[in-house]
Design an enzyme around this catalytic site. Structure first.
Site, mmCIF file in Angstrom:
data_model
loop_
_atom_site.group_PDB
_atom_site.id
_atom_site.type_symbol
_atom_site.label_atom_id
_atom_site.label_comp_id
_atom_site.label_asym_id
_atom_site.label_seq_id
_atom_site.Cartn_x
_atom_site.Cartn_y
_atom_site.Cartn_z
ATOM 1 N N SER A 47 13.243 32.772 -26.904
ATOM 2 C CA SER A 47 13.662 33.862 -27.804
ATOM 3 C C SER A 47 14.302 33.295 -29.066
ATOM 4 O O SER A 47 14.723 32.137 -29.095
ATOM 5 C CB SER A 47 14.658 34.760 -27.084
ATOM 6 O OG SER A 47 15.901 34.075 -26.960
ATOM 7 N N HIS B 185 4.934 -3.145 -13.098
ATOM 8 C CA HIS B 185 6.230 -3.016 -13.777
ATOM 9 C C HIS B 185 6.698 -4.453 -14.016
ATOM 10 O O HIS B 185 6.493 -5.319 -13.165
ATOM 11 C CB HIS B 185 7.186 -2.241 -12.863
ATOM 12 C CG HIS B 185 8.575 -2.041 -13.412
ATOM 13 N ND1 HIS B 185 8.835 -1.790 -14.739
ATOM 14 C CD2 HIS B 185 9.787 -2.047 -12.797
ATOM 15 C CE1 HIS B 185 10.142 -1.643 -14.913
ATOM 16 N NE2 HIS B 185 10.749 -1.809 -13.747
ATOM 17 N N GLN C 280 1.672 3.399 -5.685
ATOM 18 C CA GLN C 280 0.695 2.834 -6.610
ATOM 19 C C GLN C 280 -0.443 2.127 -5.876
ATOM 20 O O GLN C 280 -1.616 2.298 -6.217
ATOM 21 C CB GLN C 280 1.373 1.858 -7.585
ATOM 22 C CG GLN C 280 2.298 2.525 -8.589
ATOM 23 C CD GLN C 280 1.562 3.435 -9.559
ATOM 24 O OE1 GLN C 280 0.448 3.167 -9.987
ATOM 25 N NE2 GLN C 280 2.195 4.543 -9.907
ATOM 26 N N TYR D 252 0.847 -1.196 0.000
ATOM 27 C CA TYR D 252 0.000 0.000 0.000
ATOM 28 C C TYR D 252 0.885 1.250 0.000
ATOM 29 O O TYR D 252 0.896 2.027 0.941
ATOM 30 C CB TYR D 252 -0.933 -0.043 1.219
ATOM 31 C CG TYR D 252 -2.220 0.719 1.047
ATOM 32 C CD1 TYR D 252 -3.263 0.192 0.290
ATOM 33 C CD2 TYR D 252 -2.394 1.976 1.636
ATOM 34 C CE1 TYR D 252 -4.443 0.891 0.134
ATOM 35 C CE2 TYR D 252 -3.581 2.680 1.491
ATOM 36 C CZ TYR D 252 -4.606 2.136 0.741
ATOM 37 O OH TYR D 252 -5.785 2.812 0.575
ATOM 38 N N GLY D 253 1.651 1.400 -1.075
ATOM 39 C CA GLY D 253 2.528 2.570 -1.210
ATOM 40 C C GLY D 253 1.984 3.509 -2.265
ATOM 41 O O GLY D 253 0.769 3.686 -2.372
HETATM 42 P P1 NAD Z 1 6.281 2.064 -2.931
HETATM 43 O O1 NAD Z 1 7.643 1.873 -2.380
HETATM 44 O O2 NAD Z 1 5.675 3.431 -2.943
HETATM 45 O O3 NAD Z 1 5.240 1.139 -2.154
HETATM 46 C C1 NAD Z 1 5.480 -0.198 -1.883
HETATM 47 C C2 NAD Z 1 4.713 -0.573 -0.624
HETATM 48 O O4 NAD Z 1 4.928 -1.969 -0.363
HETATM 49 C C3 NAD Z 1 5.154 0.179 0.621
HETATM 50 O O5 NAD Z 1 4.001 0.667 1.270
HETATM 51 C C4 NAD Z 1 5.838 -0.893 1.455
HETATM 52 O O6 NAD Z 1 5.683 -0.685 2.838
HETATM 53 C C5 NAD Z 1 5.111 -2.150 1.024
HETATM 54 N N1 NAD Z 1 5.862 -3.373 1.267
HETATM 55 C C6 NAD Z 1 7.206 -3.563 1.220
HETATM 56 N N2 NAD Z 1 7.506 -4.833 1.515
HETATM 57 C C7 NAD Z 1 6.322 -5.468 1.730
HETATM 58 C C8 NAD Z 1 5.976 -6.794 2.094
HETATM 59 N N3 NAD Z 1 6.913 -7.715 2.276
HETATM 60 N N4 NAD Z 1 4.660 -7.081 2.244
HETATM 61 C C9 NAD Z 1 3.704 -6.151 2.070
HETATM 62 N N5 NAD Z 1 3.982 -4.866 1.744
HETATM 63 C C10 NAD Z 1 5.273 -4.545 1.576
HETATM 64 O O7 NAD Z 1 6.290 1.409 -4.397
HETATM 65 P P2 NAD Z 1 5.545 1.921 -5.712
HETATM 66 O O8 NAD Z 1 6.296 3.070 -6.275
HETATM 67 O O9 NAD Z 1 4.095 2.031 -5.459
HETATM 68 O O10 NAD Z 1 5.850 0.681 -6.680
HETATM 69 C C11 NAD Z 1 5.061 -0.485 -6.689
HETATM 70 C C12 NAD Z 1 5.144 -1.091 -8.069
HETATM 71 O O11 NAD Z 1 4.621 -0.161 -9.028
HETATM 72 C C13 NAD Z 1 6.566 -1.395 -8.538
HETATM 73 O O12 NAD Z 1 6.539 -2.556 -9.318
HETATM 74 C C14 NAD Z 1 6.921 -0.185 -9.388
HETATM 75 O O13 NAD Z 1 7.922 -0.449 -10.343
HETATM 76 C C15 NAD Z 1 5.580 0.084 -10.042
HETATM 77 N N6 NAD Z 1 5.345 1.427 -10.577
HETATM 78 C C16 NAD Z 1 5.583 2.524 -9.822
HETATM 79 C C17 NAD Z 1 5.298 3.782 -10.323
HETATM 80 C C18 NAD Z 1 5.519 5.033 -9.500
HETATM 81 O O14 NAD Z 1 5.399 6.111 -10.049
HETATM 82 N N7 NAD Z 1 5.809 4.981 -8.211
HETATM 83 C C19 NAD Z 1 4.763 3.927 -11.611
HETATM 84 C C20 NAD Z 1 4.484 2.773 -12.361
HETATM 85 C C21 NAD Z 1 4.781 1.527 -11.816
#
Ligand code: NAD
Ligand code: MG
Length: 335
Positions: A253, A109, A29, A26-27
């Site tokens: 410019s 991703h 994305q 729950y980060g």
């Molecule tokens: P983030 O770091 O913001 O969030 C990840 C979340 O996962 C955090 O809340 C973390 O506490 C939690 N977490 C970590 N370990 C865990 C575990 N063992 N069990 C349960 N939860 C756990 O990551 P994000 O940026 O949201 O990225 C997530 C995916 O989305 C990745 O694959 C990333 O490449 C992809 N993505 C990100 C973006 C972006 O702009 N941030 C855009 C497109 C795709």
């Protein structure tokens, strides 16, 4: 060949109707996807760690919470939105043993799949939905009745419904309003890594640092160099974003325009493009991925050392002092 852009009418919304969706992580994305899907009428549960930030954010957002294993059990679609570097462990220990037969596994991703860190069971659908924006924008645009464009892809289609389900999920987070483009796991992953390394994060920061150093070494005041090489980049990027390179040319410019067309190619040369191809080769061969995985396993010594070099760069000190007088940077609503 240009891509087809799919919109709401191209999506079979029935493909996920009544399905239970588990959002693992729950980060950035995860938080956006969970809330958008919930508001779109889906049954959503966040798979989070008790006592963790994700758990309290989900509770705050009125999203049902469960430990990861419990969220996975009974879910029809499992979105793996933890950081890429922990997905193999979460997959092995918590997701795969508990995913029900025929479930859809969704990534934002393709890293874990493309580099063989996660090898899903044959009975599972494996898809990708990658919004082209950070989570807060994905949420904000949805809340305004709009949406951020997204890429989608199918890696494994066990049920014959993988593609429809990926598109329905993408619509559920607002992507169909922004426009959906079909890709492959490989294309998404390799272009994403290349863009951030060669152009966006890596290339842009080195260009800025090199310009700043050139001016300071030539005896100009660091503050003036900072304004010219870093601060004003925002104006240019905003013009790119709004109307491409043509809009920049329309707004600068005549002198800036002439200088841009004659001197730009003196800085970014055939040699630079050859280095870009090297970067791309390391991404395509998997050597960048191997290096990054090993770096993680070793506790990130090189990563930390190189990050510190950037943090200690003289431009950072000059910039911090100047930015402390830019009141508008402190109140985001005025930005
Ligand atoms: P983030 O770091 O913001 O969030 C990840 C979340 O996962 C955090 O809340 C973390 O506490 C939690 N977490 C970590 N370990 C865990 C575990 N063992 N069990 C349960 N939860 C756990 O990551 P994000 O940026 O949201 O990225 C997530 C995916 O989305 C990745 O694959 C990333 O490449 C992809 N993505 C990100 C973006 C972006 O702009 N941030 C855009 C497109 C795709
Ligand atoms: Mg990226």
């Amino acid at each position: 060949m240009s891509a087809t852009v799919y919109t709401t009418n191209d999506v079979n919304a029935e493909a996920l109707r009544g399905k239970r969706i588990a959002i693992i992580g729950y980060g950035s994305q995860g938080r956006a996807h969970a809330q958008n899907l919930r508001d779109d009428g889906f049954d959503v549960v966040a798979g989070v760690r008790k006592g963790g930030k994700g758990w309290s954010h989900a509770t705050e957002d009125k999203i049902a919470t469960a430990e990861v294993v419990d969220a996975v059990k009974g879910a029809d679609l499992i979105a793996i939105l933890t950081p890429d570097m922990v997905q193999d462990q979460v997959w092995k220990n918590e997701i795969e043993p508990n995913a029900k037969e025929g479930a859809t596994i969704l990534f934002a991703h393709g890293f874990s799949i493309v580099y063989g860190r996660v090898t899903p069971r044959k009975d599972l659908d494996v898809v990708l939905v990658a919004p082209k924006g950070p989570g807060d924008l994905v949420r904000r645009e949805y809340a305004r009745g709009r949406g951020v464009p997204a890429l989608f892809a199918v890696y494994q289609d066990a049920t014959g419904k993988a593609r429809d389900r990926a598109m329905a999920y993408a619509k559920g987070i607002g992507g169909a309003t922004g426009g959906l483009i079909e890709t492959t796991f490989r294309e998404e992953t390799e272009t994403d890594l290349f863009g951030e390394q060669a152009v966006l994060c890596g290339g842009a920061k080195e260009l800025v640092k090199a310009g700043y150093q050139t001016l300071v070494d030539a005896g100009y005041q660091p503050e003036v160099a900072y304004f010219e090489c870093l601060h004003e980049l925002k104006l240019i990027v905003d013009l790119f974003y709004e109307g491409g390179i043509s809009k920049m040319h329309d707004f600068i410019s005549e002198t800036a325009k002439y200088g841009a067309v004659v001197s730009g190619p003196r800085v970014v040369t055939e040699e630079t493009k050859a280095r870009m191809r090297d970067v791309l080769k390391d991404i395509q061969s998997g050597s960048f991925a191997r290096e990054w995985i090993l770096e993680n396993q070793a506790g990130k010594p090189r990563y930390n050392a190189l990050l510190n070099e950037d943090r200690d760069d003289p431009i950072e000190k000059t910039g911090a002092a100047l930015r402390s007088r830019m009141a508008w940077l402190k109140s985001p609503t005025n930005s």
